[in-house]
Write an enzyme that holds these catalytic residues in place. Structure first.
Site, PDB file in Angstrom:
ATOM      1  N   ASP A 179       5.650  -1.381 -54.278  1.00 29.35           N
ATOM      2  CA  ASP A 179       5.162  -2.380 -55.245  1.00 29.35           C
ATOM      3  C   ASP A 179       3.651  -2.558 -55.093  1.00 29.35           C
ATOM      4  O   ASP A 179       3.151  -3.678 -54.938  1.00 29.35           O
ATOM      5  CB  ASP A 179       5.903  -3.710 -55.042  1.00 29.35           C
ATOM      6  CG  ASP A 179       5.809  -4.630 -56.257  1.00 29.35           C
ATOM      7  OD1 ASP A 179       5.424  -4.154 -57.344  1.00 29.35           O
ATOM      8  OD2 ASP A 179       6.123  -5.835 -56.119  1.00 29.35           O
ATOM      9  N   GLY A 232       9.642 -15.772 -51.921  1.00 28.55           N
ATOM     10  CA  GLY A 232       9.235 -16.757 -50.921  1.00 28.55           C
ATOM     11  C   GLY A 232       8.081 -17.636 -51.347  1.00 28.55           C
ATOM     12  O   GLY A 232       7.472 -17.458 -52.398  1.00 28.55           O
ATOM     13  N   GLN A 233       7.817 -18.622 -50.485  1.00 29.99           N
ATOM     14  CA  GLN A 233       6.660 -19.487 -50.673  1.00 29.99           C
ATOM     15  C   GLN A 233       5.849 -19.389 -49.397  1.00 29.99           C
ATOM     16  O   GLN A 233       6.413 -19.343 -48.308  1.00 29.99           O
ATOM     17  CB  GLN A 233       7.082 -20.941 -50.839  1.00 29.99           C
ATOM     18  CG  GLN A 233       8.208 -21.171 -51.808  1.00 29.99           C
ATOM     19  CD  GLN A 233       8.580 -22.632 -51.833  1.00 29.99           C
ATOM     20  OE1 GLN A 233       7.749 -23.487 -52.137  1.00 29.99           O
ATOM     21  NE2 GLN A 233       9.812 -22.946 -51.488  1.00 29.99           N
ATOM     22  N   VAL A 234       4.522 -19.385 -49.558  1.00 32.14           N
ATOM     23  CA  VAL A 234       3.681 -19.198 -48.381  1.00 32.14           C
ATOM     24  C   VAL A 234       2.744 -20.397 -48.219  1.00 32.14           C
ATOM     25  O   VAL A 234       2.115 -20.835 -49.188  1.00 32.14           O
ATOM     26  CB  VAL A 234       2.873 -17.885 -48.489  1.00 32.14           C
ATOM     27  CG1 VAL A 234       2.074 -17.634 -47.222  1.00 32.14           C
ATOM     28  CG2 VAL A 234       3.801 -16.696 -48.746  1.00 32.14           C
ATOM     29  N   GLY A 258       0.613 -19.558 -51.793  1.00 33.84           N
ATOM     30  CA  GLY A 258       1.121 -18.761 -52.898  1.00 33.84           C
ATOM     31  C   GLY A 258       2.633 -18.785 -52.944  1.00 33.84           C
ATOM     32  O   GLY A 258       3.291 -19.322 -52.046  1.00 33.84           O
ATOM     33  N   GLY A 308       5.988 -16.289 -54.513  1.00 36.52           N
ATOM     34  CA  GLY A 308       6.390 -15.041 -55.162  1.00 36.52           C
ATOM     35  C   GLY A 308       7.815 -15.147 -55.631  1.00 36.52           C
ATOM     36  O   GLY A 308       8.381 -16.244 -55.692  1.00 36.52           O
ATOM     37  N   GLY A 309       8.396 -14.014 -55.956  1.00 41.24           N
ATOM     38  CA  GLY A 309       9.757 -14.007 -56.453  1.00 41.24           C
ATOM     39  C   GLY A 309      10.740 -14.455 -55.387  1.00 41.24           C
ATOM     40  O   GLY A 309      11.783 -15.018 -55.688  1.00 41.24           O
TER      41      GLY A 309
HETATM   42  N1  LIG Z   1      -0.425 -13.797 -44.953  1.00 42.39           N
HETATM   43  C1  LIG Z   1      -0.824 -14.437 -46.053  1.00 42.39           C
HETATM   44  N2  LIG Z   1      -1.952 -15.150 -46.062  1.00 42.39           N
HETATM   45  C2  LIG Z   1      -2.374 -15.777 -47.185  1.00 42.39           C
HETATM   46  N3  LIG Z   1      -1.703 -15.764 -48.335  1.00 42.39           N
HETATM   47  C3  LIG Z   1      -0.556 -15.095 -48.386  1.00 42.39           C
HETATM   48  C4  LIG Z   1      -0.056 -14.381 -47.257  1.00 42.39           C
HETATM   49  N4  LIG Z   1       1.106 -13.784 -47.605  1.00 42.39           N
HETATM   50  C5  LIG Z   1       1.317 -14.113 -48.883  1.00 42.39           C
HETATM   51  N5  LIG Z   1       0.335 -14.894 -49.385  1.00 42.39           N
HETATM   52  C6  LIG Z   1       0.240 -15.439 -50.730  1.00 42.39           C
HETATM   53  O1  LIG Z   1       1.538 -15.800 -51.177  1.00 42.39           O
HETATM   54  C7  LIG Z   1       1.918 -15.044 -52.334  1.00 42.39           C
HETATM   55  C8  LIG Z   1       3.382 -14.679 -52.259  1.00 42.39           C
HETATM   56  O2  LIG Z   1       3.609 -13.890 -51.123  1.00 42.39           O
HETATM   57  P1  LIG Z   1       4.490 -12.568 -51.154  1.00 42.39           P
HETATM   58  O3  LIG Z   1       3.960 -11.648 -52.201  1.00 42.39           O
HETATM   59  O4  LIG Z   1       4.602 -12.045 -49.764  1.00 42.39           O
HETATM   60  O5  LIG Z   1       5.857 -13.238 -51.588  1.00 42.39           O
HETATM   61  P2  LIG Z   1       7.094 -12.656 -52.348  1.00 42.39           P
HETATM   62  O6  LIG Z   1       8.011 -13.759 -52.657  1.00 42.39           O
HETATM   63  O7  LIG Z   1       7.651 -11.529 -51.546  1.00 42.39           O
HETATM   64  O8  LIG Z   1       6.358 -12.182 -53.652  1.00 42.39           O
HETATM   65  P3  LIG Z   1       6.798 -11.166 -54.770  1.00 42.39           P
HETATM   66  O9  LIG Z   1       7.397 -11.951 -55.858  1.00 42.39           O
HETATM   67  O10 LIG Z   1       5.492 -10.502 -55.171  1.00 42.39           O
HETATM   68  O11 LIG Z   1       7.733 -10.245 -54.075  1.00 42.39           O
HETATM   69  C9  LIG Z   1       0.968 -13.853 -52.341  1.00 42.39           C
HETATM   70  O12 LIG Z   1       0.727 -13.392 -53.647  1.00 42.39           O
HETATM   71  C10 LIG Z   1      -0.277 -14.424 -51.709  1.00 42.39           C
HETATM   72  O13 LIG Z   1      -1.056 -15.086 -52.680  1.00 42.39           O
END
Ligand SMILES: Nc1ncnc2c1ncn2[C@@H]1O[C@H](COP(=O)(O)OP(=O)(O)OP(=O)(O)O)[C@@H](O)[C@H]1O
Length: 648
Positions: free
Chosen positions: A157, A45-47, A40, A42-43
């Site tokens: 959030d 990071g990338q996971v 995934g 998000g705004g």
């Molecule tokens: N531990 C995990 N295991 C599996 N998938 C995950 C995990 N953590 C995050 N993801 C996936 O990655 C996506 C992005 O992660 P996360 O929401 O932590 O990132 P972010 O950049 O902080 O996002 P946002 O823009 O919502 O703040 C999540 O919506 C989810 O689909």
């Protein structure tokens, strides 16, 4: 992404998202992981899935969260989220972080691998979810939030995308987790243990509009109630597939979404949901800023709509069933005969028993009376008047004054040594407060068909008159009063289509304070002055009369110094005066008729003296005989008045 505030939750940075990721990762003493498929983005990071190099095929996979060092979240070093994971990681329902560190241009966090989000589950199931599933989510999510809150944090959030299940086809696939701690804030000060102080910054929004609490929209400091309100919207979304405030677009989207949330009663929001959901919404929208939510009571609301046997529930509800207490050996033996016991993380989990022990009280029953309903969806428009304690003086009220009658009242007042202290408008008729306590030496006023006549104002500024009161009518016309003898050194004003919080902030930084406000329809005019005699100023902006906020401010020494209201919103400017008045008493009153006819004002006015009321002219003369003056307990006089949205 369109639901994030662009200022706070940036789109992924181009540089960050295109900079090549390393092939292998080893951070903070971790084993080496090979980067596998993407989970995934998000705004921030990338996971990705991380596979341990050299481990057999059955080795546990991890999630690797990458944040580029130039991403906005990393302005001051490692992502802020890391700190929050340090405090919360591994708490019930929060994934564990195993390692973290920087590799090349990326900050990397190695964490438990999880499965699909509740949004994915809802979406892959034809955008539906069963009542039982949502009720289990409610129970487990409330208990996860309780644990997060017990460690001093508010998530900030809460939404379907941030609740993930465990990995599919594993023993954890029915477990619920809360991720994305990047917007978490403290509701409790770590060193003092005290609740953080209340504040409102109407121009600051953090979170996701669809699920944000009304308080978050209004820029209030986050507290425990906000997570629960967002959870309530999350649950209703999963059940109904839609929330009534979806679909707004454009610059004032936040305003329209918030207005709709305020105007939607819990009954309307939950009209297709079972009763417990409505009760939950009703409870959470009525929570006070620093009130400790009754999590157990909230959980018990859903007891009746989930299977009594937790083993066959679609979501694990372990969190709500953990009983953190020590039991004696005898008691243990006794329980062993009756129930299944499982040891987990040092807690004894009482399966089956706990759900029944918890009373199934509705909010009304326990409190003895129904909760006050604050969001009824029925706007009320009223007079809002503010009274300050003053030394006895002459004060006259004129209301329902048509344009043509204005000069007559003002001239008479001036002849008697009175100046206009406040003005307001209702139904295109003016209200004037004239008194002997303004300290002005001269005064001019202008009635103009436009909302603040710039040319005239500039002309008067040049003659050292400053705006001392201003009002606008629904038809767009305005009444501007300018006076000599004020303490102002410089003045500036702004007319805008929505409340100009950003402009006010900028002016505050330049040493100006709000000294007058008015509205015409939905437009606002704000007057700010240097030399206003204040040492601090804050704004309460709400769709209702913000009594809670005003009381918090009062306790910190702020008093209301300006008011204005449209049909939708009421704004209160509160200030700390540089020179404290001898009597700091202040009262506010909301009345559907002009306040002179209100019983409370009668009680001030009648005991103060005699008055002559001439109904056809709307003219009241208050005559104050000396012998009464000593007897007044409160010398309260109107200091500010406006007509607009107050309560629903
Ligand atoms: N531990 C995990 N295991 C599996 N998938 C995950 C995990 N953590 C995050 N993801 C996936 O990655 C996506 C992005 O992660 P996360 O929401 O932590 O990132 P972010 O950049 O902080 O996002 P946002 O823009 O919502 O703040 C999540 O919506 C989810 O689909």
């Amino acid at each position: 992404m369109d639901e994030y505030d662009s200022g706070k939750r940036p789109e992924p940075e181009d540089e960050g998202s295109t900079a090549p990721l390393p092939e292998k990762v080893t951070v903070g003493g971790s084993p080496t992981y090979r980067i596998d498929r993407k989970l995934g983005k998000g705004g921030f990071g990338q996971v990705f899935v991380g596979r341990r190099i050299g481990a057999g095929p059955g080795a546990v996979e991890v999630a690797l969260k990458f944040e580029h060092r130039s991403s906005k979240g990393c302005n001051y070093g490692p992502p802020y989220e890391w700190q929050v994971y340090n405090a919360l990681g591994g708490s019930h329902g929060v994934p564990r972080v195993h390692f973290k560190g920087r590799q090349g241009d990326y900050y990397v966090m190695v964490m438990d691998m999880l499965g699909p989000s509740l949004w994915d589950v809802w979406n892959n199931n034809s955008q539906t979810m069963s009542i039982e599933m949502v009720a289990c989510i409610a129970i487990e999510a409330i208990s996860i939030l309780e644990k997060v809150h017990s460690r001093g944090y508010v998530h900030g959030d809460v939404k379907p995308e941030n609740f993930l299940l465990g990995p599919p086809e594993t023993p954890d696939e029915r477990k619920l987790y809360l991720v994305d701690l990047g917007l978490a804030t403290k509701w409790r000060d770590t060193s003092t243990g005290l609740h953080v102080e209340y504040d409102q910054r109407p121009d600051v929004f953090r979170g996701t509009m669809r699920y944000a609490s009304v308080h978050a929209h209004l820029g209030r400091t986050g507290s425990r109630r906000d997570d629960l309100e967002s959870l309530a919207y999350t649950l209703v979304f999963l059940l109904r597939g839609r929330l009534p405030w979806q679909g707004f677009q454009g610059e004032d989207k936040g305003f329209l979404v918030c207005k709709k949330k305020m105007a939607t009663s819990p009954e309307t929001l939950c009209c297709f949901c079972p009763q417990p959901f409505r009760q939950f919404v009703e409870y959470v929208v009525n929570l006070k800023f620093d009130e400790e939510p009754n999590y157990a009571k909230c959980i018990s609301l859903f007891d009746g709509i989930v299977d009594p046997n937790p083993y066959i529930r679609p979501i694990n509800t372990d969190g709500a069933q953990k009983v953190p207490f020590v039991i004696s050996f005898d008691m243990f033996r006794h329980l062993m005969n009756l129930h299944v016991l499982i040891y987990e993380f040092g807690y004894v989990k009482l399966i089956y028993q706990v759900g029944h022990k918890r009373g199934r009280l509705t909010m009304e029953e326990e409190d003895g009376q129904p909760n006050k309903k604050i969001r009824m969806g029925m706007p009320a428009t009223q007079w809002i008047s503010i009274y300050n304690a003053r030394r006895p003086m002459k004060q006259r009220y004129h209301y329902n004054v048509a344009d043509a009658r204005l000069s007559q009242h003002v001239d008479k007042g001036n002849e008697d040594g009175l100046f206009i202290s406040s003005v307001a408008s209702c139904s295109n008729l003016w209200a004037l407060i004239m008194d002997a306590g303004t300290g002005f030496t001269a005064q001019v006023y202008k009635l103009s068909p436009q909302f603040l006549d710039k040319e005239w104002i500039v002309e008067q500024w040049e003659k050292n008159y400053y705006i001392s009161a201003v009002a606008g009518a629904n038809n767009g016309s305005s009444l501007v009063v300018m006076s000599k003898g004020t303490q102002f050194l410089q003045q500036s004003y702004k007319v805008s289509d929505s409340f100009p919080s950003k402009w006010i902030n900028k002016k505050w930084r330049e040493g100006f304070y709000v000294t007058a406000m008015a509205t015409a329809g939905s437009r606002w005019a704000i007057v700010m002055s240097r030399g206003a005699g204040f040492s601090a100023q804050v704004i309460e902006l709400d769709f209702l009369y913000p009594s809670e906020g005003i009381h918090h401010r009062w306790d910190s020494g702020y008093r209301i110094t300006s008011t204005a209201a449209t049909r939708d919103q009421a704004a209160f400017v509160l200030s700390v005066p540089r020179r404290k008045p001898a009597d700091e008493t202040q009262e506010t009153l909301r009345t559907s008729a002009f306040p002179t006819t209100h019983v409370k004002v009668y009680s001030f006015v009648i005991i103060r003296g005699f008055y002559v009321f001439l109904p056809d002219t709307g003219f009241i003369y208050i005559y104050l005989p000396l012998f009464f003056q000593e007897k007044w307990a409160k010398n309260l006089y109107i200091a500010s008045i406006c007509y607009g949205r107050t309560v629903s």
